[in-house]
Every structure is written in C-alpha cells, then in structure tokens.
Design an enzyme around this catalytic site. Structure first.
Site, PDB file in Angstrom:
ATOM      1  CG  ASP A 157     -11.327  70.310  41.476  1.00  0.00           C
ATOM      2  OD1 ASP A 157     -11.083  70.528  40.259  1.00  0.00           O
ATOM      3  OD2 ASP A 157     -10.446  70.393  42.364  1.00  0.00           O
ATOM      4  CG  ASN A 175      -3.229  78.201  33.326  1.00  0.00           C
ATOM      5  OD1 ASN A 175      -4.105  77.796  32.567  1.00  0.00           O
ATOM      6  ND2 ASN A 175      -2.250  77.430  33.777  1.00  0.00           N
ATOM      7  CG  ASN A 226      -9.385  73.011  45.885  1.00  0.00           C
ATOM      8  OD1 ASN A 226      -9.136  71.860  45.546  1.00  0.00           O
ATOM      9  ND2 ASN A 226      -9.169  74.054  45.108  1.00  0.00           N
ATOM     10  CG  HIS A 260     -56.904  72.133  55.089  1.00  0.00           C
ATOM     11  ND1 HIS A 260     -56.545  73.421  54.803  1.00  0.00           N
ATOM     12  CD2 HIS A 260     -58.193  72.007  54.684  1.00  0.00           C
ATOM     13  CE1 HIS A 260     -57.573  74.047  54.252  1.00  0.00           C
ATOM     14  NE2 HIS A 260     -58.581  73.209  54.165  1.00  0.00           N
ATOM     15  CG  ASN A 317     -62.741  68.086  49.171  1.00  0.00           C
ATOM     16  OD1 ASN A 317     -62.411  69.190  48.755  1.00  0.00           O
ATOM     17  ND2 ASN A 317     -62.780  67.807  50.462  1.00  0.00           N
ATOM     18  CE1 TYR A 373     -43.187  49.141  55.440  1.00  0.00           C
ATOM     19  CE2 TYR A 373     -42.882  50.627  57.300  1.00  0.00           C
ATOM     20  CZ  TYR A 373     -42.437  49.579  56.528  1.00  0.00           C
ATOM     21  OH  TYR A 373     -41.241  48.978  56.819  1.00  0.00           O
TER      22      TYR A 373
END
Length: 430
Positions: free
Chosen positions: A88, A156, A210, A329, A343, A353
C-alpha cells in the site's frame, strides 16, 4: 477501504497499487519476489499471476516482523540482499530501491538500511535519531518518544534493505513485549550489536494508502508528476490540472492536449496529434498528425491513422481509420476498417452486433458515406463508392458505385395547410 477488493489492488492511474510496486521492482531484475498476504489471498494471487512473484501466507496477523518472517520458506537457499516494501506504498521508485541496496553494500558492515523521509507534518510517525552521518542511534515510536525526540523531523517509512544472511536471524531475536503483543519489524534495528543506516527520500514517494481519501491524494500526486513529465518531454497541456493519464500512456512530441481529457490504459499517441477537450481514450493507437475530439471516445482496439480525424461525439471501438480518413460528427464506428481518405458523414452507425455476435464493416479508400446512414454488418463498401444520406446498407457496394437506400420523395402541394386547418377546427369544437 470499506471494500470487497483487497486494499493493495485498488488502482492508482489505472493500475493496482501492488502492481505499480512490482513493476518498479522488476527494473532491478530481482532473483525472487515474495508477496506476503493475510486475508484476500485469492485476489492477490490472481493479480500477481505472471509477474514471477510467489505468495506467502500470514495466517495470524501478529505484526510486521511476523509478516516478513512468513517469507522464510520462499527465500530458502537465497543468498543476497532483501528489500522489504509495502503493497500500500506504491510509488517507491526503482532508483530509491537501488540506493537502499547500494548503501547496504557500501562496506561499513551494516545490518540494515532504513528509508526515511521528512513530511511537512511529522505528526505521529516514528522518529529516527542518527549520529549526523546517517548511522541510526535510535528508532522510536511517537508515543514512546520524549519531547526532544519528537522534535526530530526524520521519520521512518518502514521500508528496509537487509542481507538475507541477517534478516531471519534478527527476526528470531525480537519479542512482542508491547501493548499490541505484536512483533515489530523496526525492532531489528535496535538489537544489540547491530549497526544500521538511514537514507532519505521525498515524502510523496513513501506515502501510504489506508482510505479512499488517501488513495485520492496518491492519485493526485502521481498525476501531477506525470503531467510535468509530459510537458517536459514536449507535449502541450492547455490546462494540466484537468488532464488525467494512465500508468502507461505514451505521448509523442508536439502533442497538444486540451482541457478535460482522460486517458485509460494502453494509449499510444504519435507526434503532432491534437486531442481536443472532453475526450476519453483507452486502448487506442493514434497516428502522426491526427486530430481527436472534442467530445470523442476511443475505446480499446481503436487505431487512428496519420492525419485522420475523429470529431465531436464520435465513438470508435475496435476499428481502424486509414490515413486522412474522417469521422467528424455524431457517429459510432465499431468493428470496422475505414480506408485512406474515406469520409464518414454525420450520424453514421456501423451496426456491428445482432444480439449474439459481432460483425465487421469494411469501407474502402476514398469512399463517401452520407449522413445518417446505417451500415449493417457484415458489409463492404468499395473504394470510391458513395452511399447516399439516410441509407440502410445491407449488401456490398461496388467500388465507385452510388448506393441509395430510401423511398422516392413524394410532394403533396397544400397538404400541410389543409391539415392544420382541419386540426385547429377539431380542437376549437371541443
């Protein structure tokens, strides 16, 4: 963190904290990597798969010294230097890790090297008392420190470098005679007959996480440094504080990034690209001189060729735009290839899909797709072909052909006036 996700797997710049650390460690080409984990082992084990790290389990949580001791079996037969880091504390640089190892091997018979830092507010951090030459005379927890010790600003971080021949011998000597009944890793520094040193780094590098709030602080610090690097390396950020990079964003020179642009992972941007405001990019490759946005979205698999244009409110997913192609666009281009100089008119959709499978649309070089067209994949539009506005294309269009898919326009003179009069009379009668 109040999360079902293990703390060290929460992301900074799109990458789990632990993987940030392991990536930095990899630059030192370590012989072994051991990840000590208590709860959440399955999550961590899955996350480090393929990194070369092995898992050691701390079944009981008996302190940091006890945690390090769990690596004993994984390091059996290893003769070298050991870095002790924290999952961490993700932003430690390889250069700092190397500096710790270099200091350990300077020749003055140190048992350990501790990484220290000087925060703006030392607060409740443990203090490191030295002899003025970097040799540690005492390490003391804030609650146990006297007034003079609390006045010391060197703190530390908990990160250490220790020789493998010393580490587990020292760990066997520490006790748990403290309020928590735990075995504290820093206690090895104060064992009789040992000499240890401290080297210093900046506070941001050893900041830990934490809470969600601390995660946000780390994210902000990382982003600030990355923005500075980008500008130093030749990119222009119009409003740097509004641009967010991922851990692996790669930018060329003379790139211009307008405000409020977000990079997800795996984006590569070539030279002289302009990314306009409010665009979101992820998993995309952008060629030299291309223009993106404003309000564009590039999703994984987007490959934008040199001098191509992806304009406002355009989404591109797993599609390749050839050199100079334009989608200016209000369009969705998915699972497609668009040839050089083609274009694509406003409002064009590749219908990729069918509810079960994805299909590809192929548009040849120099083709022109009229506005508000739907290209129902799988379908091919030949080179130089023109698709009239408002067409729903379901079959192949030959090169240089004109495709019109719409009913013949019919005009009825006076109909609108007669309709309005009729409806107004009906409304008045009610």
């Amino acid at each position: 963190m109040k999360s079902a996700k293990h703390k060290v797997l929460h992301p900074v710049a799109g990458r789990p904290m632990l993987l940030h650390l392991l990536s930095s460690i990899a630059e030192l080409d370590p012989e072994r990597q051991v990840v000590v984990v208590g709860a959440g082992r399955d999550q961590v084990e899955a996350a480090v798969a393929g990194t070369g790290a092995v898992i050691a389990v701390q079944e009981q949580q008996l302190g940091t010294g006890h945690a390090v001791a769990q690596a004993h079996d994984a390091l059996a037969g290893f003769a070298g230097d050991i870095l002790i880091l924290y999952g961490d504390v993700p932003l430690v640089r390889p250069e700092t890790m190397r500096a710790m190892l270099d200091r350990l091997n300077l020749g003055d018979e140190l048992r350990a090297v501790v990484l220290g830092f000087r925060p703006e507010d030392a607060g409740a951090y443990g203090r490191i008392i030295t002899n003025g030459q970097g040799i540690i005379g005492k390490m003391v927890e804030y609650k146990d420190a006297d007034a003079a010790e609390r006045a010391v600003t060197l703190c530390n971080s908990g990160l250490m470098a220790v020789r493998s021949t010393d580490l587990f011998v020292l760990l066997d000597k520490i006790g748990n005679n403290n309020a928590a009944g735990e075995y504290y890793l820093p206690d090895i520094i104060m064992l009789p007959g040992t000499q240890s040193a401290v080297i210093e780094t900046e506070a941001w590098e050893v900041a830990g996480v934490n809470s969600r709030a601390e995660q946000a602080v780390i994210e902000a610090a990382w982003q600030d440094r990355r923005r500075s690097e980008a500008m130093r390396d030749g990119a222009t950020l119009i409003a740097p504080e509004t641009v967010f990079f991922a851990y692996d964003t790669a930018l060329g020179r003379d790139v211009v990034i307008e405000p409020n642009v977000v990079f997800g992972p795996s984006v590569t941007v070539a030279d002289n690209v302009v990314i306009r405001a409010f665009s979101h990019l992820e998993g995309a490759t952008i060629g030299t001189g291309a223009e993106i946005g404003p309000y564009a979205r590039l999703r994984p698999g987007a490959k934008i060729g040199a001098k191509a244009k992806v304009g406002n409110f355009v989404e591109v997913k797993k599609a390749e735009l050839g050199e100079g192609a334009k989608v200016n666009h209000l369009s969705y281009i998915g699972d497609a290839s668009i040839g050089t100089g083609a274009n694509i008119g406003a409002g064009t959709i590749t219908c990729n899909y069918d509810g079960f499978f994805k299909y590809k649309t192929e548009i040849g070089a120099g083709a022109f797709i009229g506005s508000n067209s739907a290209l129902v994949a799988p379908v091919k539009i030949g080179e130089g072909a023109i698709v009239g506005a408002g067409s729903v294309v379901t079959q192949e269009v030959e090169a240089d052909a004109l495709c019109l898919v719409r009913p013949v326009q019919e005009g009825k003179p006076g109909w609108a006036a007669r309709f309005r009069a009729k409806m107004q009379a009906r409304k008045a009668a009610k």
